[in-house]
Design a protein around this motif. Sequence first.
Motif, short mmCIF file in Angstrom:
data_model
loop_
_atom_site.label_atom_id
_atom_site.label_comp_id
_atom_site.label_asym_id
_atom_site.label_seq_id
_atom_site.Cartn_x
_atom_site.Cartn_y
_atom_site.Cartn_z
N SER A 17 0.83 -1.20 0.00
CA SER A 17 0.00 0.00 0.00
C SER A 17 0.87 1.25 0.00
O SER A 17 1.99 1.25 0.52
N LEU A 18 0.30 2.31 -0.55
CA LEU A 18 0.91 3.64 -0.49
C LEU A 18 -0.22 4.65 -0.38
O LEU A 18 -1.33 4.41 -0.86
N ARG A 19 0.08 5.80 0.23
CA ARG A 19 -0.87 6.89 0.24
C ARG A 19 -0.21 8.11 -0.37
O ARG A 19 0.81 8.60 0.14
N LEU A 20 -0.78 8.58 -1.47
CA LEU A 20 -0.30 9.78 -2.12
C LEU A 20 -1.02 11.00 -1.54
O LEU A 20 -2.21 10.92 -1.20
N SER A 21 -0.30 12.09 -1.47
CA SER A 21 -0.88 13.35 -1.02
C SER A 21 -0.67 14.41 -2.08
O SER A 21 0.33 14.37 -2.82
N CYS A 22 -1.58 15.36 -2.14
CA CYS A 22 -1.48 16.48 -3.06
C CYS A 22 -1.83 17.75 -2.29
O CYS A 22 -2.99 17.97 -1.93
N ALA A 23 -0.82 18.56 -2.03
CA ALA A 23 -1.03 19.82 -1.33
C ALA A 23 -1.39 20.90 -2.35
O ALA A 23 -0.62 21.13 -3.29
N ALA A 24 -2.53 21.53 -2.15
CA ALA A 24 -3.03 22.51 -3.11
C ALA A 24 -2.96 23.91 -2.52
O ALA A 24 -3.27 24.12 -1.34
N SER A 25 -2.57 24.86 -3.35
CA SER A 25 -2.52 26.25 -2.91
C SER A 25 -2.67 27.18 -4.10
O SER A 25 -2.57 26.75 -5.25
N GLY A 26 -2.94 28.44 -3.80
CA GLY A 26 -2.96 29.47 -4.83
C GLY A 26 -4.19 29.51 -5.72
O GLY A 26 -4.17 30.15 -6.77
N PHE A 27 -5.27 28.86 -5.29
CA PHE A 27 -6.45 28.85 -6.13
C PHE A 27 -7.05 30.26 -6.24
O PHE A 27 -7.27 30.92 -5.25
N THR A 28 -7.33 30.65 -7.48
CA THR A 28 -8.05 31.90 -7.74
C THR A 28 -9.47 31.57 -8.17
O THR A 28 -10.24 32.46 -8.52
N TYR A 29 -9.80 30.30 -8.20
CA TYR A 29 -11.14 29.84 -8.52
C TYR A 29 -11.47 28.67 -7.60
O TYR A 29 -10.56 28.08 -7.01
N ARG A 30 -12.73 28.34 -7.51
CA ARG A 30 -13.11 27.17 -6.74
C ARG A 30 -13.25 26.00 -7.71
O ARG A 30 -14.13 26.03 -8.57
N PRO A 31 -12.41 24.98 -7.59
CA PRO A 31 -12.52 23.88 -8.54
C PRO A 31 -13.79 23.07 -8.35
O PRO A 31 -14.29 22.94 -7.23
N TYR A 32 -14.33 22.58 -9.44
CA TYR A 32 -15.48 21.69 -9.35
C TYR A 32 -15.06 20.32 -8.83
O TYR A 32 -15.79 19.66 -8.09
N TYR A 33 -13.87 19.88 -9.24
CA TYR A 33 -13.41 18.55 -8.83
C TYR A 33 -11.89 18.50 -8.87
O TYR A 33 -11.24 19.36 -9.48
N MET A 34 -11.37 17.50 -8.19
CA MET A 34 -9.94 17.20 -8.24
C MET A 34 -9.80 15.72 -8.52
O MET A 34 -10.70 14.93 -8.24
N GLY A 35 -8.67 15.37 -9.09
CA GLY A 35 -8.50 13.98 -9.48
C GLY A 35 -7.06 13.53 -9.47
O GLY A 35 -6.14 14.33 -9.31
N TRP A 36 -6.91 12.24 -9.64
CA TRP A 36 -5.59 11.60 -9.76
C TRP A 36 -5.51 10.91 -11.12
O TRP A 36 -6.45 10.18 -11.50
#
Length: 125
Positions: A17-36
């Motif tokens: 098993s592994l757990r990936l992380s995605c740190a998000a910053s700097g949004f100037t809009y609100r995303p509808y969705y995020m994905g891998w």
Amino acid sequence: QVRLVESGGGSVQTGGSLRLSCAASGFTYRPYYMGWFRQAPGKEREGVAGLYIADGSTAYSDSVKGRFTISQDNAKNTLYLQMNSLKPEDTAAYYCAAGRTLYSDVLASYAYNSWGQGTQVTVSS
């Protein structure tokens, strides 16, 4: 400027098993969705998991359904991908992405406009 930074990749044996992380910053809009997404050498980029920000609903590709789980921690502005029962065919570079335009297919790469740099996952037999 939107910044998506993946971490958590590495090398594991089949069944691990592994757990990936995605740190998000700097949004100037609100995303509808995020994905891998993932891309193996010589293959096209494949959407593996998507998450709608508003209600937390999720979608998975058939190749990972039942093994991978996408989730978010809004307080930390972080997206996760828990990967269990890993197989050698899961070996790829994994990318986090965010989409600001609503499309019907949350696993399609055209639905996303912000991408991270990727993190490598290698599964050995």
